[in-house]
Design a protein around this motif. Structure first.
Motif, short mmCIF file in Angstrom:
data_model
loop_
_atom_site.label_atom_id
_atom_site.label_comp_id
_atom_site.label_asym_id
_atom_site.label_seq_id
_atom_site.Cartn_x
_atom_site.Cartn_y
_atom_site.Cartn_z
N ARG A 1 0.82 -1.20 0.00
CA ARG A 1 0.00 0.00 0.00
C ARG A 1 0.87 1.26 0.00
O ARG A 1 0.51 2.26 -0.61
CB ARG A 1 -0.94 -0.01 1.21
CG ARG A 1 -1.93 1.12 1.20
CD ARG A 1 -3.26 0.76 1.83
NE ARG A 1 -3.14 0.16 3.15
CZ ARG A 1 -4.20 -0.27 3.84
NH1 ARG A 1 -5.42 -0.17 3.34
NH2 ARG A 1 -4.05 -0.80 5.03
N ILE B 1 0.81 4.49 -2.60
CA ILE B 1 0.77 5.92 -2.26
C ILE B 1 1.89 6.67 -2.97
O ILE B 1 1.68 7.77 -3.50
CB ILE B 1 0.88 6.10 -0.73
CG1 ILE B 1 -0.40 5.65 -0.03
CG2 ILE B 1 1.19 7.55 -0.38
CD1 ILE B 1 -1.60 6.53 -0.28
N PHE C 1 -5.20 -0.47 -4.03
CA PHE C 1 -5.70 0.09 -2.78
C PHE C 1 -6.95 -0.66 -2.31
O PHE C 1 -7.08 -0.98 -1.12
CB PHE C 1 -6.04 1.57 -2.95
CG PHE C 1 -4.84 2.47 -3.00
CD1 PHE C 1 -3.90 2.46 -1.99
CD2 PHE C 1 -4.65 3.34 -4.07
CE1 PHE C 1 -2.78 3.28 -2.04
CE2 PHE C 1 -3.56 4.17 -4.13
CZ PHE C 1 -2.61 4.15 -3.11
N SER D 1 -7.05 -3.13 1.12
CA SER D 1 -8.06 -2.95 2.15
C SER D 1 -8.82 -4.25 2.39
O SER D 1 -9.12 -4.61 3.53
CB SER D 1 -9.05 -1.85 1.75
OG SER D 1 -8.39 -0.59 1.65
N SER E 1 -1.91 5.52 5.17
CA SER E 1 -2.20 5.92 3.79
C SER E 1 -3.24 7.05 3.72
O SER E 1 -3.15 7.91 2.83
CB SER E 1 -2.68 4.72 2.98
OG SER E 1 -3.79 4.09 3.60
#
Length: 331
Positions: free
Chosen positions: A12, A16, A42, A46, A270
């Motif tokens: 992740r 970013i 992303f 999650s 993030s």
């Protein structure tokens, strides 16, 4: 509650950094490649941290309360903050403010990336409902594919753009499900092979994925441009698979170093980077563009300084009650 996996934080964190590279404009040609899998990664990351055992929240009310604190608070805090800055400095009109409450995938003040917060909020809510209502994996697959089709079709064929990035959320549910399913099946031999490829296999897959990406149109979930849909899905999956393996390499060899821990921190925080990066990048680009530093060099410096500034701000605020503006619990 799931044990946090550091290589997923690296995964992740890299996402970013890719996003910030695009905002700085340091590698504009590379956006064609990055957009093919950046947003899917992303959503999938999650999903990897989803409450798989259904023990974290004892009711839908508590679930919504938690997600509203973590996502909706920073969405409005930074959306309104940067609107005020935009209005004072650049004379932004009320229409930019109203976009926070309706169609938010374009035209927001300064921090346009926060559209993703409303999208992921809807993804959380939709998937929570699916997972608690349906136990059959095949039925879940059919349902998330149906949602993907609806999310894709209502804009492409009917020109309908739903508020708060709901179109994009329905597309994102598929990748969230892939993240959840990958976690559940991570001990299966096939998944172990895919998630632990050697250098040569990863390199070959990266080359194949890169070729396929450039065979499609430039994909972008925010703008709902997917090109050839089956190719978009293949490219997103291949891109994520390549970078999950690269993330494992980084975590294995550099996880204890400053750089490794820094990238992990970016991934863990993030939302902080999502909310702040465009404002800080805009300020630093303004400063450096007034100097004599060459364009590409100045953009590289701006990228590094932006990452450092946000890291410092996060560390500074993290031990105070102001951390709630980043969607975190009271200190």
């Amino acid at each position: 509650m799931n044990k946090r996996l550091s290589y997923i934080d690296v995964f992740r964190g890299l996402g970013i950094i890719f996003m910030m590279m695009g905002h700085v404009g340091i590698w504009t040609e590379g956006s064609y490649y990055i957009h093919a899998f950046n947003m899917p990664m992303f959503f999938a990351a999650s999903g990897f941290f989803y409450d798989h055992e259904k023990k974290k929240y004892n009711s839908f009310r508590n679930f919504i309360k938690n997600k509203a604190r973590a996502i909706i608070i920073p969405y409005f805090v930074f959306g309104i903050l940067f609107y005020v800055i935009d209005a004072v400095i650049y004379g932004a009109g009320i229409e930019k403010f109203l976009k926070l409450f309706w169609i938010n995938t374009s035209g927001l003040s300064i921090v346009g990336a926060i559209w993703f917060l409303s999208a992921i909020f809807f993804v959380f809510v939709i998937y929570w409902g699916i997972d608690h209502a349906i136990n059959n994996t095949f039925v879940k697959i059919v349902l998330v594919l149906l949602l993907f089709t609806i999310g894709y079709s209502i804009h492409q064929f009917f020109g309908i753009e739903l508020p708060w990035a709901l179109n994009q959320a329905m597309v994102g549910v598929l990748f969230y499900f892939i993240g959840d399913l990958s976690f559940r099946l991570q001990e299966q031999r096939f998944i172990k092979i895919l998630f632990n490829m050697n250098y040569i296999a990863t390199f070959i897959l990266a080359i194949i994925g890169g070729i396929l990406i450039f065979m499609n149109e430039e994909a972008n979930i925010r703008t709902e441009n997917y090109g050839i849909v089956p190719l978009f899905l293949i490219n997103a999956l291949l891109g994520m698979l390549v970078w999950i393996n690269i993330s494992k390499y980084i975590d294995r060899f550099f996880g204890k170093s400053f750089i490794g821990r820094f990238v992990q921190s970016v991934g863990r925080n993030s939302i902080v980077y999502l909310c702040l990066n465009q404002g800080i990048i805009l300020l630093l680009l303004y400063i450096f563009n007034r100097g004599a530093i060459a364009g590409t060099i100045s953009k590289a410096i701006v990228l590094v300084l932006s990452l450092i500034c946000i890291y410092w701000l996060n560390e500074t605020v993290d031990n105070t009650k102001f951390r709630i503006v980043f969607g975190k619990r009271w200190a």
